[in-house]
Design an enzyme around this catalytic site. Sequence first.
Site, short mmCIF file in Angstrom:
data_model
loop_
_atom_site.label_atom_id
_atom_site.label_comp_id
_atom_site.label_asym_id
_atom_site.label_seq_id
_atom_site.Cartn_x
_atom_site.Cartn_y
_atom_site.Cartn_z
N GLY A 11 -5.75 -0.73 -1.01
CA GLY A 11 -4.76 -1.81 -0.96
C GLY A 11 -5.39 -3.06 -0.37
O GLY A 11 -6.13 -2.99 0.62
N ARG A 25 -22.48 -14.82 3.59
CA ARG A 25 -23.16 -15.92 4.28
C ARG A 25 -24.13 -15.40 5.33
O ARG A 25 -25.25 -15.90 5.46
CB ARG A 25 -22.14 -16.87 4.90
CG ARG A 25 -21.30 -17.57 3.82
CD ARG A 25 -21.32 -19.07 3.95
NE ARG A 25 -20.79 -19.70 2.75
CZ ARG A 25 -19.88 -20.66 2.74
NH1 ARG A 25 -19.37 -21.10 3.88
NH2 ARG A 25 -19.50 -21.21 1.62
N ARG A 72 -7.94 1.57 -6.64
CA ARG A 72 -7.96 2.90 -6.03
C ARG A 72 -8.60 3.79 -7.10
O ARG A 72 -7.99 4.07 -8.12
CB ARG A 72 -6.54 3.38 -5.72
CG ARG A 72 -5.79 2.46 -4.73
CD ARG A 72 -4.51 3.13 -4.28
NE ARG A 72 -3.57 2.21 -3.67
CZ ARG A 72 -3.60 1.80 -2.41
NH1 ARG A 72 -4.56 2.21 -1.61
NH2 ARG A 72 -2.68 0.98 -1.93
N ASP A 103 -8.87 3.59 5.50
CA ASP A 103 -9.56 4.85 5.82
C ASP A 103 -10.14 5.55 4.59
O ASP A 103 -11.29 6.02 4.62
CB ASP A 103 -8.66 5.78 6.63
CG ASP A 103 -7.34 6.10 5.94
OD1 ASP A 103 -7.01 5.44 4.94
OD2 ASP A 103 -6.64 7.02 6.41
N THR A 125 -6.78 -3.18 6.46
CA THR A 125 -5.53 -2.64 5.88
C THR A 125 -4.37 -3.16 6.72
O THR A 125 -4.50 -3.24 7.96
CB THR A 125 -5.51 -1.10 5.87
OG1 THR A 125 -4.15 -0.65 5.73
CG2 THR A 125 -6.06 -0.48 7.14
N ASP A 127 -1.91 -1.56 7.42
CA ASP A 127 -1.27 -0.41 8.09
C ASP A 127 -1.72 -0.23 9.55
O ASP A 127 -1.04 0.46 10.31
CB ASP A 127 -1.56 0.88 7.31
CG ASP A 127 -1.06 0.82 5.88
OD1 ASP A 127 -0.15 0.00 5.62
OD2 ASP A 127 -1.58 1.56 5.03
N ASP A 129 -4.00 1.71 10.75
CA ASP A 129 -3.91 3.16 10.96
C ASP A 129 -5.28 3.84 11.09
O ASP A 129 -5.44 4.97 10.66
CB ASP A 129 -3.12 3.79 9.81
CG ASP A 129 -3.77 3.54 8.46
OD1 ASP A 129 -4.71 2.73 8.38
OD2 ASP A 129 -3.33 4.16 7.47
N MET A 169 6.20 -1.69 5.38
CA MET A 169 5.13 -0.79 4.92
C MET A 169 4.41 -0.14 6.10
O MET A 169 4.84 -0.29 7.25
CB MET A 169 4.14 -1.57 4.06
CG MET A 169 4.61 -1.76 2.64
SD MET A 169 3.27 -2.51 1.66
CE MET A 169 3.91 -2.22 0.01
N ARG A 171 2.45 2.96 5.30
CA ARG A 171 2.14 4.32 4.82
C ARG A 171 2.63 5.35 5.83
O ARG A 171 3.82 5.37 6.11
CB ARG A 171 0.63 4.46 4.58
CG ARG A 171 0.30 5.53 3.55
CD ARG A 171 -1.19 5.62 3.33
NE ARG A 171 -1.68 4.53 2.52
CZ ARG A 171 -1.66 4.51 1.19
NH1 ARG A 171 -1.15 5.51 0.53
NH2 ARG A 171 -2.14 3.49 0.51
N ALA A 186 14.46 -6.03 17.33
CA ALA A 186 15.31 -5.06 16.62
C ALA A 186 15.99 -4.12 17.61
O ALA A 186 15.45 -3.83 18.67
CB ALA A 186 14.46 -4.26 15.64
N GLU A 187 17.19 -3.63 17.23
CA GLU A 187 17.92 -2.65 18.08
C GLU A 187 17.21 -1.31 18.09
O GLU A 187 17.13 -0.64 19.10
CB GLU A 187 19.31 -2.36 17.53
CG GLU A 187 20.41 -3.19 18.12
CD GLU A 187 20.29 -4.59 17.62
OE1 GLU A 187 20.14 -4.76 16.40
OE2 GLU A 187 20.29 -5.51 18.45
N HIS A 249 5.63 -5.48 -1.05
CA HIS A 249 4.28 -6.05 -1.17
C HIS A 249 4.13 -7.47 -0.68
O HIS A 249 3.01 -7.97 -0.57
CB HIS A 249 3.78 -5.92 -2.61
CG HIS A 249 3.44 -4.49 -2.95
ND1 HIS A 249 4.40 -3.59 -3.31
CD2 HIS A 249 2.26 -3.83 -2.94
CE1 HIS A 249 3.82 -2.41 -3.53
NE2 HIS A 249 2.53 -2.53 -3.31
O1 F6P Z 1 -2.22 0.83 2.58
C1 F6P Z 1 -1.57 -0.37 2.34
C2 F6P Z 1 -0.25 -0.14 1.65
O2 F6P Z 1 0.36 -1.39 1.44
C3 F6P Z 1 0.72 0.79 2.37
O3 F6P Z 1 1.39 0.16 3.44
C4 F6P Z 1 1.62 1.23 1.25
O4 F6P Z 1 2.20 2.48 1.52
C5 F6P Z 1 0.68 1.29 0.08
O5 F6P Z 1 -0.44 0.49 0.40
C6 F6P Z 1 1.26 0.82 -1.23
O6 F6P Z 1 0.32 1.03 -2.21
P1 F6P Z 1 0.39 0.39 -3.67
O7 F6P Z 1 0.08 -1.07 -3.53
O8 F6P Z 1 -0.65 1.13 -4.43
O9 F6P Z 1 1.79 0.58 -4.15
#
Ligand code: F6P
Length: 319
Positions: A11, A25, A72, A103, A125, A127, A129, A169, A171, A186-187, A249
């Site tokens: 992604g 560079r 991917r 990752d 990313t 995420d 993560d 998002m 993941r 946020a609550e 997205h």
């Molecule tokens: O890893 C980045 C990410 O945007 C995640 O947050 C999400 O789950 C996934 O990619 C969405 O993937 P795609 O763009 O392939 O739908």
Amino acid sequence: MEKIGVLTSGGDAPGMNAAIRAVVRKGIFHGAEVYGIYYGYEGLINGTMKKMEVGSVGDIIHRGGTILYTARSERFRTEKGQKEAARQLEKYGIDKLVVIGGDGSIRGAQALTTYGIKCIGVPATIDNDIYGIDYTIGFDTALNTAIEAIDKIRDTATSHERTYVVEVMGRDAGDLALYAGIAAGAESIIIPEKEEPFSNVVERLKKARARGKKHSIILLAEGVGDGIEYGKKIQEATSYETRVTVLGHIQRGGSPSARDRVLASTLGGKAVELLLQGKSGLIVGYRNNELTAQPIDDLLSKKSTIDEKMYELSKALSY
Ligand code: F6P
């Protein structure tokens, strides 16, 4: 002549272009040739690459997405695909590679090291993560994008006295939801790393209403489940008018924040330095605010965790 390849994979994330620019560079600055590989590992298998010049990466530092495109790649998951990728690099005389991605992408870099390619992973990313890395490239921009959207949702939520479920998002990781939830007030922040009894969420909403609160925002990480379903359950349990926004997205695009640009420039530059020193199999990134180069195997064998202190703080601030 040293030859370095660079690709973006998985992604996309805002700041990837700044990282590509830094690799190109810095590499040229130190007398190396740098090759841009298009469409991630898929393009590598197909041999889709081009020698980059200083000017090839002009006017991109502020742009979202990736000028090298991304993919991917299913083929790269196979031994056959990896062999072919290594063969393509050999054909071009490239024995050093910078992989910019999450990752899964950096795991691919590790696989290539077994074919004699020296690889460094640059974590990018939205995420956030990756275990042992404070912040991945793109996380800060995605967070700011989410907050801008939530601030707008808050206006309409207040006007209509509604409850909103905002799905972000991430993941399987809850960082984006946690930080967006804290920054947007946020609550409730519902993330996969923490079990939150549904009854607690409902109770908090009811208490907030009883206090005279005009709106409520629930931040839901996509890893927990479907936002639309969650919204329905909330409306049923509270009878408050509830709406759901799935940010999707939008969070992946846009001009990178200053923080992401600087991070990407630093990590891209560091990756080149390490490769030119003959290092390989490492991920560059800040850990506890210190610039580090840690073994890919060490980091990717562990699951990323959330910052417990931040989670506790969120609990103290949102009720
Ligand atoms: O890893 C980045 C990410 O945007 C995640 O947050 C999400 O789950 C996934 O990619 C969405 O993937 P795609 O763009 O392939 O739908």
